[in-house]
Design a protein around this motif. Sequence first.
Motif, mmCIF file in Angstrom:
data_model
loop_
_atom_site.group_PDB
_atom_site.id
_atom_site.type_symbol
_atom_site.label_atom_id
_atom_site.label_comp_id
_atom_site.label_asym_id
_atom_site.label_seq_id
_atom_site.Cartn_x
_atom_site.Cartn_y
_atom_site.Cartn_z
ATOM 1 N N HIS A 426 0.827 -1.207 0.000
ATOM 2 C CA HIS A 426 0.000 0.000 0.000
ATOM 3 C C HIS A 426 0.868 1.266 0.000
ATOM 4 O O HIS A 426 0.640 2.189 -0.784
ATOM 5 C CB HIS A 426 -0.902 0.054 1.239
ATOM 6 C CG HIS A 426 -1.885 -1.057 1.341
ATOM 7 N ND1 HIS A 426 -1.911 -1.923 2.426
ATOM 8 C CD2 HIS A 426 -2.891 -1.450 0.531
ATOM 9 C CE1 HIS A 426 -2.896 -2.781 2.263
ATOM 10 N NE2 HIS A 426 -3.507 -2.531 1.121
ATOM 11 N N SER A 427 1.840 1.298 0.913
ATOM 12 C CA SER A 427 2.664 2.500 1.062
ATOM 13 C C SER A 427 3.421 2.795 -0.227
ATOM 14 O O SER A 427 3.528 3.950 -0.654
ATOM 15 C CB SER A 427 3.642 2.323 2.227
ATOM 16 O OG SER A 427 2.953 2.143 3.444
ATOM 17 N N PHE A 428 3.943 1.739 -0.848
ATOM 18 C CA PHE A 428 4.633 1.878 -2.128
ATOM 19 C C PHE A 428 3.694 2.458 -3.178
ATOM 20 O O PHE A 428 4.032 3.424 -3.885
ATOM 21 C CB PHE A 428 5.149 0.501 -2.559
ATOM 22 C CG PHE A 428 5.781 0.461 -3.919
ATOM 23 C CD1 PHE A 428 7.119 0.791 -4.088
ATOM 24 C CD2 PHE A 428 5.045 0.076 -5.028
ATOM 25 C CE1 PHE A 428 7.706 0.738 -5.348
ATOM 26 C CE2 PHE A 428 5.625 0.020 -6.285
ATOM 27 C CZ PHE A 428 6.959 0.353 -6.445
ATOM 28 N N MET A 429 2.487 1.891 -3.277
ATOM 29 C CA MET A 429 1.557 2.333 -4.323
ATOM 30 C C MET A 429 0.972 3.712 -4.033
ATOM 31 O O MET A 429 0.592 4.430 -4.964
ATOM 32 C CB MET A 429 0.437 1.302 -4.489
ATOM 33 C CG MET A 429 0.908 -0.017 -5.089
ATOM 34 S SD MET A 429 1.736 0.151 -6.704
ATOM 35 C CE MET A 429 0.378 0.747 -7.719
ATOM 36 N N LEU A 430 0.899 4.109 -2.768
ATOM 37 C CA LEU A 430 0.485 5.477 -2.467
ATOM 38 C C LEU A 430 1.436 6.478 -3.119
ATOM 39 O O LEU A 430 1.018 7.516 -3.633
ATOM 40 C CB LEU A 430 0.439 5.699 -0.954
ATOM 41 C CG LEU A 430 -0.771 5.118 -0.221
ATOM 42 C CD1 LEU A 430 -0.517 5.094 1.289
ATOM 43 C CD2 LEU A 430 -2.037 5.921 -0.526
ATOM 44 N N GLY A 431 2.726 6.129 -3.111
ATOM 45 C CA GLY A 431 3.706 6.992 -3.760
ATOM 46 C C GLY A 431 3.608 6.939 -5.278
ATOM 47 O O GLY A 431 3.647 7.966 -5.963
#
Length: 515
Positions: A426-431
Amino acid sequence: MIIDSNETPGGLASTDVTPEGFLYDVGGHVIFSHYKYFDDCIDEALPKEDDWYTHQRISYVRIKNIWVPYPLQNNVSILPQEDKLKCVDGMIDAAIAARTATDKPKNFDEWIIRMMGEGIANLFMRPYNYKVWAVPTTKMQCAWLGERVAAPDVKTCVRNVILNKSAGNWGPNATFRFPARDGTGGIWIAVANTLPKEKTLFGKQGEVTTIDADAHKVTLKSGKTIGYKKLITTMAVDQLAEQMQDKELVNLSQGLFYSSTHVVGVGIRGERPERIGDKCWLYFPEDDCPFYRATIFSNYSPHNQPGESVKLATQIIADGSKPNSTEPKEGPYWSIMLEISESSMKPVDQANILRDSIQGLINTDMIKAGDEIVSTYHRRFDHGYPTPTLEREGVLKELLPKLQEKDIYSRGRFGSWRYEVGNQDHSFMLGVEAADHIVNGAVELTLNYPDFVNGRKNTERRLVEGAQVFQNKATDQADAHVATSNGTKEVTTRERAPSKTASSSHARKSSKTVK
């Protein structure tokens, strides 16, 4: 330009190594992904078959001095007779009450009672979640739950109680991957190595002191200033507001709550005990230990601890006594990683946390009093869990747009403060999605539709036109969400965001894999 005050990439998904050679992640991290794009990226960074191990999750709850297969609410048949009856009674009462319920649960505690009943709530859910979140369940909202908490099937539970059977594996991470070497942090070091070095600043070079939103300028501790058009920041949004020196945003961010995380590691000499076996991570709701979760970190990879031929001295015997000899000896070795939460509502005895953790391991039969401990680790992470309190959404719906109006995109586990989309993928794709939005106007699905992205494997690339179709799917799903009460259907509608158009050249550009 990527600026990071950490010496190595990864943030809260990094890995430390003790002087004796034991690896410990910043808490329990495993790879189970909701996104094909995320999988492609880490596979490109670590492409060889022997770069990874794949494991079947073997998890238990330690309660009443027995191991109950996870999740407990599906395996009450394993409990002692009296607890078994309380749990089944509670589930039946909850199922009957659900037929006449006309409103939604107001908080996490009400959700627990409605879904599982008082028996499971008192035995496991309330004490365990307090140990994790460091706040009472009555102070948490329940919109974050999604796929993370299993609701029990009453018929199956009762059948298993009668037949004295346990339920099968459950959950989005029933199978998971783990890097063979360098821990979870090794993934992000490998990903960062694919980037141009002249566009990254790590460590002391990357320490930010102030952010001038009006001037669109970041000032580093070294005195260097960097101008920007758009800023994507993953620092905790409350700390971001302070660095911006914006009193309005600081006051607003004070409505957010978080807990700190202590990670404790214990390296032990000897063969891994049979009682530990292939266990992955384990849950501890009771007060006979300070930790809420333990991970048998040595089970994830043989490279997470020193090799058998490495000679290490015994530092302490588990019961606190001194070893008979401090002469270095060979292994084998195995290790346990523990997590302990702390907040203003749940203080921790930091001075004795290592001692208390080792005693907790003895109390729960994880280790024996006479075991030789050859390495210990303790590190406190101030921002550990972004707590989904009752006030959270009200704050975020005001705070994040105010930042975006200033060309600041606050994203990531603590940047967007949404735990339900706070895992590595999730955190990766938020970026990724923030960058796509800035460049091409693509929809930020993970930030705005967490239930949708968590409910499926997202295999689409982020074409601009495709993203609009994808957003329409998400909003259609939200429009069609049905809450059943009193045998009637209650339909919730939401306003759909205006459609964005883009040129075909932009669409073609955004369809390529980013490298």
